[in-house]
Design a protein around this motif. Sequence first.
Motif, PDB file in Angstrom:
ATOM      1  N   GLN A  31      -5.955   2.713 -14.065  1.00 30.93           N
ATOM      2  CA  GLN A  31      -5.120   2.389 -12.913  1.00 30.93           C
ATOM      3  C   GLN A  31      -3.671   2.397 -13.384  1.00 30.93           C
ATOM      4  OE1 GLN A  31      -5.564  -1.566 -11.343  1.00 30.93           O
ATOM      5  NE2 GLN A  31      -4.607  -1.034  -9.429  1.00 30.93           N
ATOM      6  N   VAL A  33       0.095   1.908 -12.063  1.00 35.64           N
ATOM      7  CA  VAL A  33       0.782   1.339 -10.908  1.00 35.64           C
ATOM      8  C   VAL A  33       2.284   1.296 -11.136  1.00 35.64           C
ATOM      9  CG1 VAL A  33      -1.216  -0.064 -10.251  1.00 35.64           C
ATOM     10  CG2 VAL A  33       0.540  -1.042 -11.736  1.00 35.64           C
ATOM     11  N   TYR A  61       0.174  -8.015  -3.728  1.00 33.24           N
ATOM     12  CA  TYR A  61       0.060  -6.798  -4.519  1.00 33.24           C
ATOM     13  C   TYR A  61      -0.354  -7.095  -5.956  1.00 33.24           C
ATOM     14  CZ  TYR A  61       1.322  -3.723  -0.799  1.00 33.24           C
ATOM     15  OH  TYR A  61       1.288  -3.002   0.362  1.00 33.24           O
ATOM     16  N   ARG A  65      -3.825  -5.610  -7.450  1.00 37.02           N
ATOM     17  CA  ARG A  65      -3.796  -4.850  -8.706  1.00 37.02           C
ATOM     18  C   ARG A  65      -4.805  -5.431  -9.693  1.00 37.02           C
ATOM     19  NH1 ARG A  65       1.149  -6.472 -10.903  1.00 37.02           N
ATOM     20  NH2 ARG A  65      -0.089  -8.162 -11.702  1.00 37.02           N
ATOM     21  N   LEU A  77      -5.138  -0.974 -17.166  1.00 32.76           N
ATOM     22  CA  LEU A  77      -3.996  -1.060 -16.258  1.00 32.76           C
ATOM     23  C   LEU A  77      -2.761  -0.623 -17.020  1.00 32.76           C
ATOM     24  CD1 LEU A  77      -2.551  -2.006 -13.656  1.00 32.76           C
ATOM     25  CD2 LEU A  77      -2.483  -4.295 -14.673  1.00 32.76           C
TER      26      LEU A  77
END
Length: 130
Positions: A31, A33, A61, A65, A77
Amino acid sequence: GTNSALTAPCRRPLSTVPATAGRLGDLPVLQIVQTPEESADRPAWLAGLSDFEYDNHRALYAAARDDYVRMSNRSRLEYAPPDAGHGFPVTEREFTLERIRAFIGELADGSFPAQHPTDDSPENEVTNHD
């Protein structure tokens, strides 16, 4: 305006259903971001929110996440470069592709962990890349 689908959860943060931790089992997930905003200046599209609503937006958010990264036991992440903005997959195309290639490489050579570390361990969280 401030009544858009993007700002509605800021007013009612519990209106979203969080992802279920572990739902994806050991499926590898990367992920990437946008880097969280540390600036005191709000983005223009959030200018109409109260302080409470803006804080809810940021918390929502952050929680989303974190929920998404916990959907797999083998997740990572990573954050886009600090000034990249929301459209970083397009504007920072080489960065994005490099991170994906590196992740696939780790999967291929077996260096990516078989399981996600505990919540108290930041081992699989990668911060900004320059």
